[in-house]
Design a protein around this motif. Structure first.
Motif, PDB file in Angstrom:
ATOM      1  N   ASP A  49       0.829  -1.214   0.000  1.00  0.00           N
ATOM      2  CA  ASP A  49       0.000   0.000   0.000  1.00  0.00           C
ATOM      3  C   ASP A  49       0.858   1.256   0.000  1.00  0.00           C
ATOM      4  O   ASP A  49       0.587   2.215  -0.734  1.00  0.00           O
ATOM      5  CB  ASP A  49      -0.937   0.017   1.211  1.00  0.00           C
ATOM      6  CG  ASP A  49      -2.030  -1.034   1.121  1.00  0.00           C
ATOM      7  OD1 ASP A  49      -2.301  -1.525   0.002  1.00  0.00           O
ATOM      8  OD2 ASP A  49      -2.599  -1.362   2.181  1.00  0.00           O
ATOM      9  N   GLN A  50       1.906   1.258   0.829  1.00  0.00           N
ATOM     10  CA  GLN A  50       2.791   2.421   0.894  1.00  0.00           C
ATOM     11  C   GLN A  50       3.537   2.607  -0.427  1.00  0.00           C
ATOM     12  O   GLN A  50       3.723   3.738  -0.899  1.00  0.00           O
ATOM     13  CB  GLN A  50       3.783   2.266   2.041  1.00  0.00           C
ATOM     14  CG  GLN A  50       3.142   2.362   3.409  1.00  0.00           C
ATOM     15  CD  GLN A  50       4.112   2.050   4.531  1.00  0.00           C
ATOM     16  OE1 GLN A  50       5.235   1.618   4.305  1.00  0.00           O
ATOM     17  NE2 GLN A  50       3.669   2.274   5.770  1.00  0.00           N
ATOM     18  N   GLN A  53       1.499   4.254  -3.153  1.00  0.00           N
ATOM     19  CA  GLN A  53       1.286   5.687  -2.987  1.00  0.00           C
ATOM     20  C   GLN A  53       2.476   6.518  -3.470  1.00  0.00           C
ATOM     21  O   GLN A  53       2.344   7.724  -3.677  1.00  0.00           O
ATOM     22  CB  GLN A  53       0.988   6.006  -1.522  1.00  0.00           C
ATOM     23  CG  GLN A  53      -0.325   5.417  -1.055  1.00  0.00           C
ATOM     24  CD  GLN A  53      -0.547   5.595   0.437  1.00  0.00           C
ATOM     25  OE1 GLN A  53       0.254   6.236   1.111  1.00  0.00           O
ATOM     26  NE2 GLN A  53      -1.624   5.030   0.944  1.00  0.00           N
TER      27      GLN A  53
END
Length: 93
Positions: A49-50, A53
């Motif tokens: 997820d990081q 981004q």
């Protein structure tokens, strides 16, 4: 050499028809099985997820390298660059 039929056997016939391994009862699984998330899966999901981004290109670094090249602080070895590109895309030079 002659082989005669053996009339009697030391093993009773009732044991000969038995399977070698007795059948065991299979345990019943619950009808709804919910997978458990491991710590590794949770960490991997968080990292993914990081990473999603983040931008694909670090624009600040690209600008810094361009400026350094323009000022003559970095030399660009075209042969080394082209060789690296060829190795990456074809596996050889």
């Amino acid at each position: 050499m002659k082989v005669d039929k053996v009339a009697s056997s030391p093993i009773p016939v009732s044991q000969l028809n038995q399977p070698a391994y007795p059948q065991t009862e299979q345990p019943q699984r619950p009808t709804s099985v919910r997978p458990q998330t491991t710590i590794e899966q949770a960490i991997t999901a968080t990292a993914a997820d990081q990473l999603a981004q983040l931008p694909d290109i670090d624009a600040e670094k690209v600008t810094a390298v361009k400026n350094a090249l323009a000022r003559g602080e970095l030399e660009l070895d075209i042969h080394a660059l082209s060789s690296a590109v060829m190795r990456f895309h074809t596996g050889h030079e």
